[in-house]
Design a protein around this motif. Sequence first.
Motif, PDB file in Angstrom:
ATOM      1  N   LYS A 264       0.846  -1.207   0.000  1.00 23.25           N
ATOM      2  CA  LYS A 264       0.000   0.000   0.000  1.00 23.25           C
ATOM      3  C   LYS A 264       0.874   1.247   0.000  1.00 23.25           C
ATOM      4  CE  LYS A 264      -0.725  -1.939   3.653  1.00 23.25           C
ATOM      5  NZ  LYS A 264      -1.418  -2.689   4.688  1.00 23.25           N
TER       6      LYS A 264
ATOM      7  N   ARG B  95      -6.143 -11.243  12.366  1.00 22.71           N
ATOM      8  CA  ARG B  95      -5.607  -9.932  12.743  1.00 22.71           C
ATOM      9  C   ARG B  95      -6.077  -9.597  14.157  1.00 22.71           C
ATOM     10  NH1 ARG B  95      -4.517  -4.343   9.738  1.00 22.71           N
ATOM     11  NH2 ARG B  95      -4.050  -3.159  11.623  1.00 22.71           N
TER      12      ARG B  95
ATOM     13  N   HIS C 292      -0.694  -5.244  13.730  1.00 24.40           N
ATOM     14  CA  HIS C 292       0.001  -4.072  13.167  1.00 24.40           C
ATOM     15  C   HIS C 292      -0.409  -2.909  14.041  1.00 24.40           C
ATOM     16  CE1 HIS C 292       1.508  -1.115  10.323  1.00 24.40           C
ATOM     17  NE2 HIS C 292       0.354  -0.500  10.426  1.00 24.40           N
TER      18      HIS C 292
ATOM     19  N   SER D  65       1.822   3.226  12.272  1.00 28.96           N
ATOM     20  CA  SER D  65       2.782   3.554  11.223  1.00 28.96           C
ATOM     21  C   SER D  65       3.618   4.755  11.649  1.00 28.96           C
ATOM     22  CB  SER D  65       1.982   3.878   9.952  1.00 28.96           C
ATOM     23  OG  SER D  65       2.790   3.826   8.825  1.00 28.96           O
TER      24      SER D  65
ATOM     25  N   GLY E 151       5.353  -0.510  10.270  1.00 35.21           N
ATOM     26  CA  GLY E 151       5.264   0.680  11.117  1.00 35.21           C
ATOM     27  C   GLY E 151       6.569   1.375  11.422  1.00 35.21           C
TER      28      GLY E 151
ATOM     29  N   GLU F 219       5.926  -6.536   8.106  1.00 35.87           N
ATOM     30  CA  GLU F 219       5.357  -5.922   6.899  1.00 35.87           C
ATOM     31  C   GLU F 219       5.760  -4.461   6.766  1.00 35.87           C
ATOM     32  OE1 GLU F 219       1.171  -8.439   7.118  1.00 35.87           O
ATOM     33  OE2 GLU F 219       1.309  -6.447   7.972  1.00 35.87           O
TER      34      GLU F 219
ATOM     35  N   GLY G 249       6.472  -1.045   5.020  1.00 37.76           N
ATOM     36  CA  GLY G 249       6.120  -0.383   3.756  1.00 37.76           C
ATOM     37  C   GLY G 249       6.974   0.859   3.587  1.00 37.76           C
ATOM     38  N   ARG G 250       6.673   1.848   4.421  1.00 40.11           N
ATOM     39  CA  ARG G 250       7.362   3.136   4.357  1.00 40.11           C
ATOM     40  C   ARG G 250       8.885   2.987   4.466  1.00 40.11           C
ATOM     41  NH1 ARG G 250       4.568   7.644   6.435  1.00 40.11           N
ATOM     42  NH2 ARG G 250       3.321   6.208   7.672  1.00 40.11           N
TER      43      ARG G 250
ATOM     44  N   ARG H 261      -0.612  14.209   2.102  1.00 41.30           N
ATOM     45  CA  ARG H 261      -0.258  13.887   3.490  1.00 41.30           C
ATOM     46  C   ARG H 261      -0.220  15.093   4.421  1.00 41.30           C
ATOM     47  NH1 ARG H 261       3.914  11.808   5.080  1.00 41.30           N
ATOM     48  NH2 ARG H 261       3.040  10.372   6.619  1.00 41.30           N
TER      49      ARG H 261
ATOM     50  N   TYR I 233      -2.665  14.716   7.443  1.00 39.59           N
ATOM     51  CA  TYR I 233      -2.048  14.438   8.752  1.00 39.59           C
ATOM     52  C   TYR I 233      -1.186  15.591   9.274  1.00 39.59           C
ATOM     53  CZ  TYR I 233      -2.403   9.844   6.394  1.00 39.59           C
ATOM     54  OH  TYR I 233      -2.802   8.765   5.663  1.00 39.59           O
TER      55      TYR I 233
ATOM     56  N   TYR J  98       3.202   6.346   0.339  1.00 34.24           N
ATOM     57  CA  TYR J  98       1.875   6.927   0.541  1.00 34.24           C
ATOM     58  C   TYR J  98       1.686   8.269  -0.164  1.00 34.24           C
ATOM     59  CZ  TYR J  98       1.947   3.280   4.076  1.00 34.24           C
ATOM     60  OH  TYR J  98       2.069   2.071   4.713  1.00 34.24           O
TER      61      TYR J  98
ATOM     62  N   MET K 186      -1.634   7.283  -2.646  1.00 36.46           N
ATOM     63  CA  MET K 186      -2.809   8.020  -2.159  1.00 36.46           C
ATOM     64  C   MET K 186      -3.167   9.175  -3.087  1.00 36.46           C
ATOM     65  SD  MET K 186      -1.904   8.112   1.885  1.00 36.46           S
ATOM     66  CE  MET K 186      -3.445   8.769   2.483  1.00 36.46           C
TER      67      MET K 186
HETATM   68  N1  LLP Z   1       0.772  -3.866   7.624  1.00 36.76           N
HETATM   69  C1  LLP Z   1      -0.477  -3.414   7.784  1.00 36.76           C
HETATM   70  C2  LLP Z   1      -1.528  -4.349   8.159  1.00 36.76           C
HETATM   71  C3  LLP Z   1      -0.756  -2.057   7.611  1.00 36.76           C
HETATM   72  O1  LLP Z   1      -1.996  -1.621   7.796  1.00 36.76           O
HETATM   73  C4  LLP Z   1       0.285  -1.171   7.237  1.00 36.76           C
HETATM   74  C5  LLP Z   1       0.022   0.246   7.015  1.00 36.76           C
HETATM   75  C6  LLP Z   1       1.568  -1.690   7.059  1.00 36.76           C
HETATM   76  C7  LLP Z   1       1.782  -3.051   7.268  1.00 36.76           C
HETATM   77  C8  LLP Z   1       2.745  -0.861   6.632  1.00 36.76           C
HETATM   78  O2  LLP Z   1       3.050   0.157   7.531  1.00 36.76           O
HETATM   79  P1  LLP Z   1       4.392   1.024   7.324  1.00 36.76           P
HETATM   80  O3  LLP Z   1       5.566   0.119   7.503  1.00 36.76           O
HETATM   81  O4  LLP Z   1       4.339   1.602   5.973  1.00 36.76           O
HETATM   82  O5  LLP Z   1       4.307   2.083   8.378  1.00 36.76           O
HETATM   83  N2  LLP Z   1      -1.276   6.661   4.716  1.00 36.76           N
HETATM   84  C9  LLP Z   1      -0.577   6.778   5.987  1.00 36.76           C
HETATM   85  C10 LLP Z   1      -0.048   5.458   6.440  1.00 36.76           C
HETATM   86  C11 LLP Z   1      -1.136   4.430   6.596  1.00 36.76           C
HETATM   87  C12 LLP Z   1      -0.586   3.090   6.976  1.00 36.76           C
HETATM   88  C13 LLP Z   1      -1.593   2.040   6.757  1.00 36.76           C
HETATM   89  N3  LLP Z   1      -1.159   0.738   7.096  1.00 36.76           N
HETATM   90  C14 LLP Z   1       0.556   7.788   5.817  1.00 36.76           C
HETATM   91  O6  LLP Z   1       0.691   8.358   4.745  1.00 36.76           O
HETATM   92  O7  LLP Z   1       1.287   8.048   6.754  1.00 36.76           O
END
Ligand code: LLP
Length: 431
Positions: A66, A155, A207, A210, A248, A290, A292-293, A330, A334, A390, A394
């Motif tokens: 995502k 979950r 999870h 983030s 996260g 997991e 992402g960022r 963003r 936020y 994102y 987005m």
């Molecule tokens: N796993 C799950 C189940 C999640 O919901 C998410 C993010 C991740 C992994 C990845 O998280 P990361 O490593 O990227 O922090 N749009 C927002 C962030 C929303 C995150 C949604 N879920 C932003 O721009 O900050």
Amino acid sequence: MLTDSYSVNSKGHLCLGGADTVDLANQFGTPLYVFDEKDIRNNCKAFKEAFDEYYDGNALVLYASKAFSCKEMYRLVNSEGLGTDVVSGGELYTALAAGFPAEKIYFHGNNKTPNEIAYALDSKIGRIVVDNLFELETIDCLAKDKGIKAKVLFRIKPGIDAHTHDFIKTGQIDCKFGFALENTEAYEAVKKVTTLENVELAGIHCHIGSQIFETEPFVLAAEVMLNFADKIRKDFGITLGEINLGGGYGIKYVNSDKPVSKNESIKLLCSAVKKACAEYDYPLPKLLIEPGRSIVGASTLTLYKIGCVKTIKDVRTYVAVDGGMADNPRYALYGAEYDAIVANKADKDKDFEATIAGKCCESGDLIGENIKIQIPEVNDTLAVLATGAYNYSMSSNYNRIPRPAAVMVNDGKARLIINRETYEDIIKNDI
Ligand code: LLP
């Protein structure tokens, strides 16, 4: 500079991954998302190597797509040996279209439609991460029709409060995702799955949020999850083979951000899991995360052309760019902070205070306020840093603005990975 991928060349131009960003803007047009391939690959490797070091490699890193989903991104993380997490039929379709191995795809989402679930089962993806009892029943029914046994994770909301923006924290009970532990929802769901013939509980997932900088919430979540796994074993005789602790991990958007190194984060996580397993005499499960960022966010930028500089005496200066909230919502959503650099003046001091405005018909269409940049002039190229996660994912066509193109740079060379949308694209679904 935020990361080593950014540099300034002899022309005083900002470079990313060795590529002159002013040249990129001229070659590919603006707005333009730019990604440094080496950094993305290094991020994948850093997580994998940390698991090799602290968990004997009994782990799978799933890229949370995502953050940035497009075919090239799936190809890239696949070539680094990662799995991926998808959260919609559209992400799943993109991953499969890119040739991503189905068995390494985990499917999330709090309201998967029956069609999406059927698509996932037909595609033989690795795991569905079940959010609620309605979904569980749908999976059971569809799996029965198809004559298969679906492997799922549940979950879980571990009840951990991660200190991040309210919109992106997900571990607490008051949250739309998953089964809560506090009110026995999660326990009841496990009881339910034991009665279903076409679903196998392979593990549990959480999870907590983030853009998290602290390590403690991750460790606490790991402890809570292992405690629950032990309870499942005791009460239902099921020993779970997988624990997925989500993503996260925070990245550096501005200099005051202090992310923990990937090695350190994984070391702490693994030691928390090992300690809990030793305490419960629980066989070490396969560990999944997991990110992402932290895979795709940091060594990236968006290039814009400055179209107007509007100084309102005694108020502020608006620097308007040829993009805005349509390609980066963003700040509007936020209040997310960004660093920006006038790319063609990157060797000059940043002593000008600017509010970066977009071109959408909306006062809140800002990329940031009171940001220090070099003195801005019309036709300068403005780089907003760390926009890889994102932003594209987005983005919207608000005001019917076509989405920007994206390029991947590697050792100074750039290749297009997403075409710029055209006006034709904008009307292609209109009847
Ligand atoms: N796993 C799950 C189940 C999640 O919901 C998410 C993010 C991740 C992994 C990845 O998280 P990361 O490593 O990227 O922090 N749009 C927002 C962030 C929303 C995150 C949604 N879920 C932003 O721009 O900050």
